[in-house]
Write an enzyme that holds these catalytic residues in place. Structure first.
Site, PDB file in Angstrom:
ATOM      1  N   ASN A 245      36.316   9.252  61.312  1.00  0.00           N
ATOM      2  CA  ASN A 245      34.871   9.258  61.080  1.00  0.00           C
ATOM      3  C   ASN A 245      34.580   8.089  60.140  1.00  0.00           C
ATOM      4  OD1 ASN A 245      34.639  10.088  58.203  1.00  0.00           O
ATOM      5  ND2 ASN A 245      35.572  12.007  58.904  1.00  0.00           N
TER       6      ASN A 245
ATOM      7  N   ARG B 239      43.757  15.714  65.134  1.00  0.00           N
ATOM      8  CA  ARG B 239      43.464  17.078  64.656  1.00  0.00           C
ATOM      9  C   ARG B 239      43.885  18.161  65.654  1.00  0.00           C
ATOM     10  NH1 ARG B 239      38.203  18.251  61.122  1.00  0.00           N
ATOM     11  NH2 ARG B 239      39.606  19.954  60.603  1.00  0.00           N
TER      12      ARG B 239
ATOM     13  N   HIS C 127      29.037  15.741  62.369  1.00  0.00           N
ATOM     14  CA  HIS C 127      29.097  17.175  62.671  1.00  0.00           C
ATOM     15  C   HIS C 127      27.737  17.806  62.332  1.00  0.00           C
ATOM     16  CE1 HIS C 127      33.758  17.665  62.270  1.00  0.00           C
ATOM     17  NE2 HIS C 127      33.424  17.888  63.526  1.00  0.00           N
TER      18      HIS C 127
ATOM     19  N   ASP D 204      27.106  20.413  60.693  1.00  0.00           N
ATOM     20  CA  ASP D 204      26.992  20.948  59.329  1.00  0.00           C
ATOM     21  C   ASP D 204      26.742  19.870  58.276  1.00  0.00           C
ATOM     22  OD1 ASP D 204      29.545  19.855  59.045  1.00  0.00           O
ATOM     23  OD2 ASP D 204      30.534  21.759  58.591  1.00  0.00           O
TER      24      ASP D 204
ATOM     25  N   ALA E 193      37.348  11.898  52.941  1.00  0.00           N
ATOM     26  CA  ALA E 193      37.717  12.218  54.327  1.00  0.00           C
ATOM     27  C   ALA E 193      36.494  12.597  55.151  1.00  0.00           C
ATOM     28  CB  ALA E 193      38.728  13.363  54.347  1.00  0.00           C
TER      29      ALA E 193
ATOM     30  N   CYS F 154      32.322  22.101  54.857  1.00  0.00           N
ATOM     31  CA  CYS F 154      33.483  21.786  55.709  1.00  0.00           C
ATOM     32  C   CYS F 154      34.747  22.481  55.211  1.00  0.00           C
ATOM     33  CB  CYS F 154      33.768  20.290  55.723  1.00  0.00           C
ATOM     34  SG  CYS F 154      32.392  19.246  56.150  1.00  0.00           S
TER      35      CYS F 154
HETATM   36  N1  ARG Z   1      38.283  14.286  58.198  1.00  0.00           N
HETATM   37  C1  ARG Z   1      37.689  15.400  58.884  1.00  0.00           C
HETATM   38  C2  ARG Z   1      37.298  14.958  60.300  1.00  0.00           C
HETATM   39  O1  ARG Z   1      36.845  13.854  60.429  1.00  0.00           O
HETATM   40  C3  ARG Z   1      36.509  15.912  58.149  1.00  0.00           C
HETATM   41  C4  ARG Z   1      35.944  17.156  58.780  1.00  0.00           C
HETATM   42  C5  ARG Z   1      34.645  17.582  58.184  1.00  0.00           C
HETATM   43  N2  ARG Z   1      34.287  18.846  58.657  1.00  0.00           N
HETATM   44  C6  ARG Z   1      33.033  19.270  58.886  1.00  0.00           C
HETATM   45  N3  ARG Z   1      32.868  20.503  59.197  1.00  0.00           N
HETATM   46  N4  ARG Z   1      32.005  18.458  58.842  1.00  0.00           N
HETATM   47  O2  ARG Z   1      37.444  15.665  61.259  1.00  0.00           O
END
Ligand code: ARG
Length: 286
Positions: free
Chosen positions: A25, A93, A174, A176, A262, A268
């Site tokens: 991201n 992931r 995302h 959220d 991150a 998150c």
């Molecule tokens: N580094 C993680 C990713 O890019 C961060 C996830 C953040 N999670 C969230 N629910 N916004 O996947």
């Protein structure tokens, strides 16, 4: 107003193996180093704040090779005793899915899988809103991490109406990061993240949105955890804090700067375990 019916039990995962080891991201920079002691202190602070606000906390053990497992919001979607594990877009992931599915199965949840070819990143891209007097609607973000077509599959699995909202700003990748239900009337809303149609979906659903300015949204203001009337926030802009207090909420700023490296904030780092998606009761058949 009625408080949220969920948000008293959360799943968290300690940052034992957390780091910025890849870039998936726009916030992640491989050359940035995470201070592990500081990350632990901040995570402990978040857990203490959750408990202080009256929430119970369950711990998913950390796992080597999956540094983003700390972001339990992306584990999947909880609906009562049902759990739908995420299908992650990026291979970095994907190793998290069997870990999450196994944990929920061990806890006695029924684990229902999305069709293999559909991506969806769990509660990070799906948050319930239950308007006063209405049934729960699951708002589902798509584009950067989740597929639009996952909405239909989720609706079938969960038995709940799902409203897809297209995410358009890659910094708010995302749902959220753009949407935080507060009670049965209100939510933090970051229109920067949505296309025009998505904005109309939210306007039709949420009677009293607190619209975030773009800079407020980009400071992860919407990535907050609501525990009754307490709101744990990565950042509390003074304007937003005043409005929340006027509505009877107590905003609490929880420093989580190591996790922002991150691209993750307070929300998150948590997954609500007490979500029950209650469909609207049809008064003619009830
Ligand atoms: N580094 C993680 C990713 O890019 C961060 C996830 C953040 N999670 C969230 N629910 N916004 O996947």
């Amino acid at each position: 107003m009625a408080e949220l019916s969920w948000g008293r039990r959360f799943l968290v995962c300690p940052p034992e193996h957390f780091g910025v080891l890849y870039e998936i991201n726009p916030w992640m920079r491989h050359e940035v180093t995470v201070d592990p002691d500081e990350a632990h202190r901040q995570w402990d602070g978040l857990v203490a704040a959750l408990r202080q606000a009256g929430a119970e906390v369950e711990v998913l053990p950390a796992h080597p090779e999956v540094p983003d497992l700390v972001f339990t919001a992306n584990a999947g979607i909880v609906n009562g005793r049902q759990f739908v594990p995420s299908h992650f877009r990026f291979p970095e992931r994907q190793g998290e899915t069997p870990i999450n599915a196994a944990w929920f199965a061990e806890q006695g949840f029924t684990v229902d899988r999305l069709p293999e070819h559909l991506d969806h990143e769990g509660a990070g891209d799906a948050l319930p809103f239950t308007p006063a007097g209405g049934g729960t609607v699951l708002v589902s973000g798509y584009s950067f991490r989740s597929d639009a077509a996952a909405s239909g599959a989720l609706g079938d699995l969960l038995g709940c109406p799902v409203r897809p909202v297209q995410l358009v700003d890659e910094r708010l990748y995302h749902l959220d990061l753009t949407f935080c239900p507060l009670d049965d009337r209100r939510a933090l809303c970051a229109p920067l993240g949505w296309d025009r149609y998505g904005r109309t979906v939210i306007e039709a659903l949420v009677p009293e949105p607190l619209w975030l300015e773009d800079e407020e949204a980009l400071a992860f203001t919407a990535n907050s955890v609501v525990v009754g009337t307490t709101i744990l926030m990565p950042h509390v802009p003074s304007r937003v804090g005043r409005q929340l207090e006027a509505w009877g909420f107590t905003p609490v700023e929880v420093p989580i700067g190591e996790f922002l490296k991150a691209g993750g904030g307070c929300r998150c780092l948590t997954l609500a375990l007490d979500v029950v998606l209650t469909p609207a009761v049809d008064p003619t058949t009830a």
